[in-house]
Design an enzyme around this catalytic site. Sequence first.
Site, PDB file in Angstrom:
ATOM      1  N   GLU A 267     -11.021   5.339   4.995  1.00  0.00           N
ATOM      2  CA  GLU A 267     -10.501   6.170   6.088  1.00  0.00           C
ATOM      3  C   GLU A 267     -11.536   6.346   7.188  1.00  0.00           C
ATOM      4  O   GLU A 267     -11.199   6.343   8.367  1.00  0.00           O
ATOM      5  CB  GLU A 267     -10.033   7.530   5.566  1.00  0.00           C
ATOM      6  CG  GLU A 267      -8.779   7.479   4.717  1.00  0.00           C
ATOM      7  CD  GLU A 267      -7.508   7.109   5.473  1.00  0.00           C
ATOM      8  OE1 GLU A 267      -7.510   7.014   6.719  1.00  0.00           O
ATOM      9  OE2 GLU A 267      -6.491   6.903   4.801  1.00  0.00           O
TER      10      GLU A 267
ATOM     11  N   TYR B  31       0.838  -1.204   0.000  1.00  0.00           N
ATOM     12  CA  TYR B  31       0.000   0.000   0.000  1.00  0.00           C
ATOM     13  C   TYR B  31       0.878   1.262   0.000  1.00  0.00           C
ATOM     14  O   TYR B  31       0.662   2.186  -0.775  1.00  0.00           O
ATOM     15  CB  TYR B  31      -0.933  -0.018   1.211  1.00  0.00           C
ATOM     16  CG  TYR B  31      -1.728   1.246   1.377  1.00  0.00           C
ATOM     17  CD1 TYR B  31      -2.771   1.556   0.512  1.00  0.00           C
ATOM     18  CD2 TYR B  31      -1.422   2.150   2.386  1.00  0.00           C
ATOM     19  CE1 TYR B  31      -3.491   2.726   0.640  1.00  0.00           C
ATOM     20  CE2 TYR B  31      -2.134   3.318   2.532  1.00  0.00           C
ATOM     21  CZ  TYR B  31      -3.168   3.604   1.655  1.00  0.00           C
ATOM     22  OH  TYR B  31      -3.868   4.774   1.783  1.00  0.00           O
TER      23      TYR B  31
ATOM     24  N   TRP C 263      -4.815   0.931  10.445  1.00  0.00           N
ATOM     25  CA  TRP C 263      -4.972   0.940   8.995  1.00  0.00           C
ATOM     26  C   TRP C 263      -4.809  -0.474   8.442  1.00  0.00           C
ATOM     27  O   TRP C 263      -5.461  -0.852   7.481  1.00  0.00           O
ATOM     28  CB  TRP C 263      -3.976   1.917   8.367  1.00  0.00           C
ATOM     29  CG  TRP C 263      -4.180   2.047   6.893  1.00  0.00           C
ATOM     30  CD1 TRP C 263      -3.286   1.726   5.912  1.00  0.00           C
ATOM     31  CD2 TRP C 263      -5.350   2.517   6.210  1.00  0.00           C
ATOM     32  NE1 TRP C 263      -3.835   1.961   4.667  1.00  0.00           N
ATOM     33  CE2 TRP C 263      -5.105   2.458   4.828  1.00  0.00           C
ATOM     34  CE3 TRP C 263      -6.595   2.979   6.640  1.00  0.00           C
ATOM     35  CZ2 TRP C 263      -6.033   2.827   3.866  1.00  0.00           C
ATOM     36  CZ3 TRP C 263      -7.526   3.359   5.676  1.00  0.00           C
ATOM     37  CH2 TRP C 263      -7.244   3.275   4.314  1.00  0.00           C
TER      38      TRP C 263
END
Length: 181
Positions: free
Chosen positions: A37, A15, A45
């Site tokens: 988000e 990522y 995350w």
Amino acid sequence: MKRCDWAKSELDKKYHDTEWGKPLHGDQAIFELLILETMQAGLSWSTVLTKRENFRQALDGFDYQKIALYNEEKKSELLTNAGLIRNKLKIHSIIKNAQAFLRVQEEFTSFDDYLWSFVDGKPIVNQFEKREEVPTETELSQKLAKDLKKRGFSFVGPVTCYAFIQASGLVNDHLLDCDFY
């Protein structure tokens, strides 16, 4: 290869190397990132990234036009899907945010234009040496959060908005010694 020190797992590294901090354009991609988000609030995350494909399947490929029309039956289906983050308020916010997203598109032609207007179309490039120097929110993220909330979005506080503008490349917070700076 030198990366920002938060990218530890293989999924995080991929990522980081391919998406994080790169200027993101296109309403579909921006909507996907915004939803991810908002799902992160209070979680790591990495947790969100591991569920990303599940969200993509459950949310019609993050099609905000379809999501804006989801009914109670679809909301219940999402809440029972073990592959998702099954927080009732967050699931509700996905639908609410899709509806607000469409209203922003109507006003600004595209959400992309709206979002990038906050930085005059050019990424802000910071020069941080250590992760401890990177803020969790800024005046810009506070301004964006306030405006999004005014437009009907939820789960878009200043900290979430800062993570969003970092991830979407409005702000480049790759550390100075990162190969992706």
